[in-house]
Structures are given as structure tokens and as C-alpha cells.
Design a protein around this motif. Structure first.
Motif, PDB file in Angstrom:
ATOM      1  N   ASP A  39      -0.493-126.050  10.041  1.00 31.79           N
ATOM      2  CA  ASP A  39      -1.272-127.284  10.118  1.00 31.79           C
ATOM      3  C   ASP A  39      -2.552-127.055  10.930  1.00 31.79           C
ATOM      4  N   ALA A  40      -2.438-126.324  12.037  1.00 30.72           N
ATOM      5  CA  ALA A  40      -3.610-126.003  12.861  1.00 30.72           C
ATOM      6  C   ALA A  40      -4.566-125.073  12.102  1.00 30.72           C
ATOM      7  N   VAL A  41      -4.025-124.149  11.323  1.00 26.45           N
ATOM      8  CA  VAL A  41      -4.864-123.254  10.514  1.00 26.45           C
ATOM      9  C   VAL A  41      -5.646-124.066   9.486  1.00 26.45           C
ATOM     10  N   LEU A  42      -4.996-125.029   8.863  1.00 27.77           N
ATOM     11  CA  LEU A  42      -5.684-125.877   7.888  1.00 27.77           C
ATOM     12  C   LEU A  42      -6.758-126.736   8.559  1.00 27.77           C
TER      13      LEU A  42
ATOM     14  N   ILE B 101      -8.517-124.051  20.006  1.00 22.89           N
ATOM     15  CA  ILE B 101      -7.677-124.094  21.209  1.00 22.89           C
ATOM     16  C   ILE B 101      -6.208-124.275  20.830  1.00 22.89           C
ATOM     17  N   ASP B 102      -5.954-125.122  19.829  1.00 23.44           N
ATOM     18  CA  ASP B 102      -4.572-125.308  19.365  1.00 23.44           C
ATOM     19  C   ASP B 102      -3.983-123.988  18.881  1.00 23.44           C
ATOM     20  N   LEU B 103      -4.724-123.254  18.075  1.00 25.07           N
ATOM     21  CA  LEU B 103      -4.221-121.985  17.547  1.00 25.07           C
ATOM     22  C   LEU B 103      -4.023-120.940  18.649  1.00 25.07           C
ATOM     23  N   LEU B 104      -4.929-120.905  19.596  1.00 23.85           N
ATOM     24  CA  LEU B 104      -4.808-119.931  20.686  1.00 23.85           C
ATOM     25  C   LEU B 104      -3.610-120.209  21.583  1.00 23.85           C
ATOM     26  N   SER B 105      -3.063-121.410  21.514  1.00 19.64           N
ATOM     27  CA  SER B 105      -1.900-121.733  22.345  1.00 19.64           C
ATOM     28  C   SER B 105      -0.578-121.350  21.677  1.00 19.64           C
TER      29      SER B 105
ATOM     30  N   ILE C 194     -10.651-116.688  25.869  1.00 19.71           N
ATOM     31  CA  ILE C 194     -11.444-117.492  24.935  1.00 19.71           C
ATOM     32  C   ILE C 194     -11.226-118.984  25.186  1.00 19.71           C
ATOM     33  N   SER C 195      -9.986-119.386  25.430  1.00 17.79           N
ATOM     34  CA  SER C 195      -9.707-120.800  25.726  1.00 17.79           C
ATOM     35  C   SER C 195     -10.476-121.263  26.958  1.00 17.79           C
TER      36      SER C 195
ATOM     37  N   LEU D 155      -7.776-112.048  10.834  1.00 14.54           N
ATOM     38  CA  LEU D 155      -7.145-112.694   9.680  1.00 14.54           C
ATOM     39  C   LEU D 155      -7.133-114.212   9.807  1.00 14.54           C
ATOM     40  N   VAL D 156      -6.872-114.709  10.999  1.00 13.70           N
ATOM     41  CA  VAL D 156      -6.776-116.151  11.211  1.00 13.70           C
ATOM     42  C   VAL D 156      -8.161-116.790  11.287  1.00 13.70           C
ATOM     43  N   PHE D 157      -9.047-116.208  12.085  1.00 10.49           N
ATOM     44  CA  PHE D 157     -10.352-116.820  12.340  1.00 10.49           C
ATOM     45  C   PHE D 157     -11.409-116.268  11.393  1.00 10.49           C
ATOM     46  N   ARG D 158     -11.342-116.736  10.167  1.00 11.06           N
ATOM     47  CA  ARG D 158     -12.353-116.425   9.161  1.00 11.06           C
ATOM     48  C   ARG D 158     -12.478-117.618   8.237  1.00 11.06           C
ATOM     49  N   LYS D 159     -13.657-117.821   7.712  1.00  9.27           N
ATOM     50  CA  LYS D 159     -13.906-118.936   6.799  1.00  9.27           C
ATOM     51  C   LYS D 159     -13.349-118.578   5.428  1.00  9.27           C
TER      52      LYS D 159
END
Length: 99
Positions: free
Chosen positions: A15-18, A39-43, A58-59, A84-88
């Protein structure tokens, strides 16, 4: 009746990725992500397990610098999982991205 998928940690992560993708922006040829889903994903433990020090750094930078939008270059510079996670992702590639 079983354990609801909505209560599983992976559901919250996806859900945070979306949300990350939903609020991504192109500006001056660069991709930026809104600070809240970042911030949600980094947690999440998935990213913390990859590099907890980087996630914490980063947070803190986002909070201290009061960043609303975080450039993708800052987020993706630390390891394959972060890249992989942080890309458009374009809408037609979303299922491949989540898979």
C-alpha cells in the motif's frame, strides 16, 4: 475463516509502495517522491534489514531539511533493494514492478 490479508505487514508495505507511485512527480527531468510515503516505506523492516543506517539517515534528512519532495537519486543510491523500490514506474509496468 482465516487471517485477513489486510492485516498482513506485506499489505501495508505494498500500500505504501502504491502511494509512493501515486504521488511521484517529474520536475526538470528528475523524479521526486512525496515525503510521506517515503518515510512510511523507510520505517518497514524490509528496507531497514537491507540498510538500517541509510534508512534512518534519509528519514532524518527529510525531517531536518523539511523536504516535501525527495529526489529519487537520494533514495536509490544505497543498494539494489532501494533502487528497486524507489523508482518511477509507468502505469503499464505496475504489475511487473510489484511482482
Amino acid at each position: 475463516m482465516g487471517y485477513p490479508i489486510r492485516n498482513a505487514p506485506i499489505y501495508a508495505f505494498l500500500d505504501a509502495v502504491l502511494d509512493l507511485q501515486r504521488y511521484a512527480k517529474w520536475r526538470n527531468g528528475q523524479v521526486f517522491f512525496y515525503h510521506k510515503p517515503v518515510i512510511d516505506l523507510l520505517s518497514f523492516s524490509y528496507l531497514k534489514a537491507s540498510d538500517s543506517e541509510f534508512a534512518k539517515e534519509i528519514s532524518e534528512k527529510i525531517k531536518l531539511d523539511n523536504l516535501l519532495d525527495v529526489p529519487v537519486e537520494v533514495l536509490a543510491k544505497e543498494g539494489t533493494l532501494f533502487q528497486l523500490v524507489f523508482r518511477k514506474v509507468e502505469p503499464q509496468d505496475l504489475f511487473d514492478y510489484l511482482g
